[in-house]
Design an enzyme around this catalytic site. Structure first.
Site, PDB file in Angstrom:
ATOM      1  N   SER A 219      22.206  48.294  -9.717  1.00  0.00           N
ATOM      2  CA  SER A 219      23.319  48.260 -10.652  1.00  0.00           C
ATOM      3  C   SER A 219      24.276  49.410 -10.333  1.00  0.00           C
ATOM      4  O   SER A 219      24.809  49.473  -9.236  1.00  0.00           O
ATOM      5  CB  SER A 219      22.796  48.325 -12.092  1.00  0.00           C
ATOM      6  OG  SER A 219      23.824  48.086 -13.010  1.00  0.00           O
TER       7      SER A 219
ATOM      8  N   HIS B 190      20.382  40.291 -14.797  1.00  0.00           N
ATOM      9  CA  HIS B 190      20.676  41.595 -14.218  1.00  0.00           C
ATOM     10  C   HIS B 190      19.406  42.306 -13.776  1.00  0.00           C
ATOM     11  O   HIS B 190      19.446  43.175 -12.915  1.00  0.00           O
ATOM     12  CB  HIS B 190      21.441  42.450 -15.231  1.00  0.00           C
ATOM     13  CG  HIS B 190      21.998  43.700 -14.637  1.00  0.00           C
ATOM     14  ND1 HIS B 190      22.769  43.697 -13.483  1.00  0.00           N
ATOM     15  CD2 HIS B 190      21.885  44.991 -15.002  1.00  0.00           C
ATOM     16  CE1 HIS B 190      23.117  44.934 -13.187  1.00  0.00           C
ATOM     17  NE2 HIS B 190      22.593  45.741 -14.094  1.00  0.00           N
TER      18      HIS B 190
END
Length: 681
Positions: free
Chosen positions: A541, A656
């Site tokens: 991320s 995610h």
């Protein structure tokens, strides 16, 4: 000349925009073509199969702690294992929970639901209706995305409520007011004023009060923000005797406005917009993130203050200081029980716990917590009792679950199993000197018989997220126990030393994040722990962006990189999915002055054919609707265009987090460690 700059100095059109078409046929064909060689190469060894098997066993074992949250008389848990890969939502009593074999009452079997409805459901949470806890709003996502479907569930009949509260797939917010009404924010479509109901970040801009039995389109608007906001959310505080309605308007990722709603009026709670503020009973707590002058006193960033809330709203600013930071100590979290306020702090990234009695705010002892462990509060029920569920862990000690009342001895009631032999493994803390002289802490975890060798450096460095010591179940098995050295860097951008550790690395200060990480990398080599050829780095991320910068600006420091669900194209990040919500962290690329300091740290714009890059594995998920998978795809395409070798794997689902179930998570983990052993091992 930069690979993405023309001779006239302008930027050419992006030839890989088509890879931003998440589920487009051409894009997915490209994904499959890139997945297969990576899978073929990295999954063929006995070592890969062993690591995958060990990781899956660790994720699936029944000996894990089933963490719980109290809702009334029951303790609730969501559980995945080999037999239930999508998971079970279940509950039990405390009396049963403390036994070795709790009697679990299964409420929702997500695997069964997915089979019955032929949907790839992934559990996203439940919001139960207080005080009876007989109804719940259940959130389910397809493939692990942030966007969810919301349905109402009857816990008494174990059935979905026909014509109950329900929302189609969206990044919605929903919360109970009472049995027959909820606050809801979702995509209501184009509004009468011609504006959309979502912010530019893709979150609710409008919140409405929705009554049972009425169409969603008839819900009554209670607050509307601006499209440039991040999100709007309304909540009902049902604390008995202190019932209030609040709206939070996040104007950017780190600034928000808090309003109390009453009789169609909106009363602003006048605190600094960047502070963390909350009301508990008649107390207003404010955690500062920048200097705040109250009367004649200026409070440093990271100070925790408490005010009498009704008096505060009337103009009184008499404050009690509950915590003041220093150069080594910062506040991590605070939680209420009925009688106490629990304050958790970090001193040079080591946990300390302080307990204060509510009202007079005097410190009381808290016995029973272990020394030299990372302590966190898992759950309290401040309206009902002083009960606390605590977690204690370290790099080498598996988590323990402790239980008891605040201010009273905490007792260990659950242990996680050991997944690697930690008897001959030690953890040490060191400090590296960054370019501006800042001392940056990092932890080194290794076998005692390993003085040097292949080293994996992990980092994040963003959004005030602190990396604290915690049990390394997977890294312990797949890396440390096999002779690898594991390092965690507590670089700026995180919250290890309070808000200023983060704020100094926002926007134009972003270079400090990367300078800190590079300083730790150099320190590892200078100390003789490893060499550049045997040093790898990993991050996901925002940490994936960190890896992209290491690739393009510090390639000589590393022998390999693992870049997961990354941000890469900072020229377009604000146009993709939730990207606009992070402009307070990175900057606005449409502003020429801000793009000037962003461009050097946008990996996509800095890939060159003339530089030797270390081997890199890039992974992402098609179903990641937070960080767009186009970032990872375009990084790989640009690297290939400029003649570099790169390996790529994209999970077709997983959100995610990159994985929708434990089997996918184990595969993804083993893939990364196999890549590392082959490149630097």
């Amino acid at each position: 000349m930069n690979a993405m700059t023309q001779h006239d100095g302008t930027t050419p059109p992006d030839p890989y925009l088509w890879l931003e078409d998440v589920t487009g046929d051409d894009a997915l064909a490209w994904v499959r073509e890139h997945n297969q060689p990576t899978v073929d190469e990295l999954t063929s060894s006995d070592r890969f199969r062993e690591m995958e098997s060990q990781t899956l066993a660790a994720l699936d074992t029944d000996d894990r702690i089933p963490y719980v949250r109290r809702r009334g008389e029951y303790l609730y848990n969501f559980w995945k294992d080999a037999a239930n890969p999508r998971g079970l939502w279940r509950r039990t009593t405390l009396e049963s929970y403390v036994t070795d074999t709790p009697d679990w009452d299964v409420l929702i079997d997500v695997d069964e639901l997915a089979r019955d409805e032929d949907e790839n459901w992934v559990w996203s949470g439940a919001t139960a209706l207080r005080p009876h806890y007989d109804r719940a709003l259940i959130s389910l996502s397809r493939g692990g995305a942030d966007a969810t479907v919301v349905r109402e569930f009857d816990l008494t009949t174990r059935t979905w409520v026909a014509d109950g509260f329900g929302l189609p797939e969206n990044k919605s917010s929903v919360g109970w007011i009472d049995r027959d009404s909820v606050y809801v924010g979702t995509d209501f479509g184009v509004q009468p004023d011609g504006r959309k109901a979502l912010t530019d970040s893709g979150y609710p801009r409008i919140v409405k009060r929705w009554s049972r039995g009425t169409p969603l389109e008839d819900a009554v608007t209670v607050f509307a923000g601006e499209t440039g906001d991040v999100s709007i959310r309304a909540v009902y505080d049902d604390t008995p005797g202190f019932e209030r309605h609040f709206v939070s308007r996040a104007t950017d990722f780190f600034n928000s406005l808090l309003y109390q709603l009453s009789d169609d009026t909106q009363e602003l709670v006048d605190v600094p917009t960047d502070a963390h503020a909350g009301v508990h009973r008649d107390w207003l707590l404010v955690l500062t993130r920048s200097e705040w002058s109250v009367g004649d006193v200026t409070h440093a960033p990271g100070t925790l203050l408490v005010f009498d809330y009704p008096r505060y709203q009337a103009g009184d600013r008499d404050a009690t200081v509950l915590f003041t930071p220093d150069a080594h100590t910062s506040l991590v979290d605070y939680s209420f029980t009925r009688s106490h306020l629990i304050i958790v702090t970090l001193h040079d990234v080591h946990t300390r716990v302080e307990v204060r009695s509510v009202g007079d705010w005097e410190t009381v002892p808290q016995p029973g917590l272990p020394e030299l462990a990372t302590i966190s509060v898992l759950d309290t029920d401040p309206d009902e009792s002083d009960e606390v569920f605590w977690s204690a862990t370290s790099f080498t000690d598996p988590p323990s679950l402790l239980h008891g009342d605040s201010g009273v001895d905490a007792t260990v009631i659950k242990h996680s199993p050991e997944f690697f032999d930690a008897e001959n493994i030690s953890a040490e803390q060191h400090f590296a000197t960054s370019d501006d002289g800042t001392q940056v802490p990092y932890f080194v975890v290794r076998r005692n018989d390993t003085s040097s060798g292949p080293t994996l450096l992990y980092g994040y460095g963003g959004f005030e997220n602190a990396l604290t010591p915690g049990y390394l179940a997977i890294a312990g098995q797949s890396w440390i126990a096999r002779g690898g050295i594991y390092v965690i860097a507590n670089i700026r951008g995180g919250g290890e030393y309070g808000p200023s550790w983060h704020t100094q690395a926002q926007k134009a200060g972003r270079h400090k994040v990367y300078e800190d990480f590079a300083a730790v990398a150099r320190a590892l080599v200078d100390s003789g722990l490893t060499t550049p050829k045997q040093l790898a780095a990993q991050g996901g991320s925002n940490g994936g962006l960190l890896m992209g910068v290491m690739l393009t600006r510090y390639p000589e420091l590393f022998g390999a990189l693992v870049c997961q669900v990354p941000l890469i194209d900072m020229r377009r990040y604000h146009l993709l999915l939730a990207g606009a919500s992070w402009m307070a962290e990175y900057g606005d690329p449409d502003d020429p002055e801000q793009w000037a300091f962003m461009k050097p740290f946008s990996p996509y714009q800095n890939i060159s054919a003339d530089v030797t890059y270390p081997p890199i594995l890039v992974t992402t998920s098609t179903r990641d609707d937070r960080v767009h998978p186009g970032h990872a795809r375009k990084l790989v395409a640009r690297l290939e265009e400029t003649g570099h070798d790169v390996q790529y794997y994209e999970n077709i689902e997983g959100g995610h987090g990159g994985a929708a179930d434990n089997k996918q998570a184990a595969f993804k983990s083993a893939l990364a460690y196999e890549f590392l052993w082959r490149t630097i091992g």
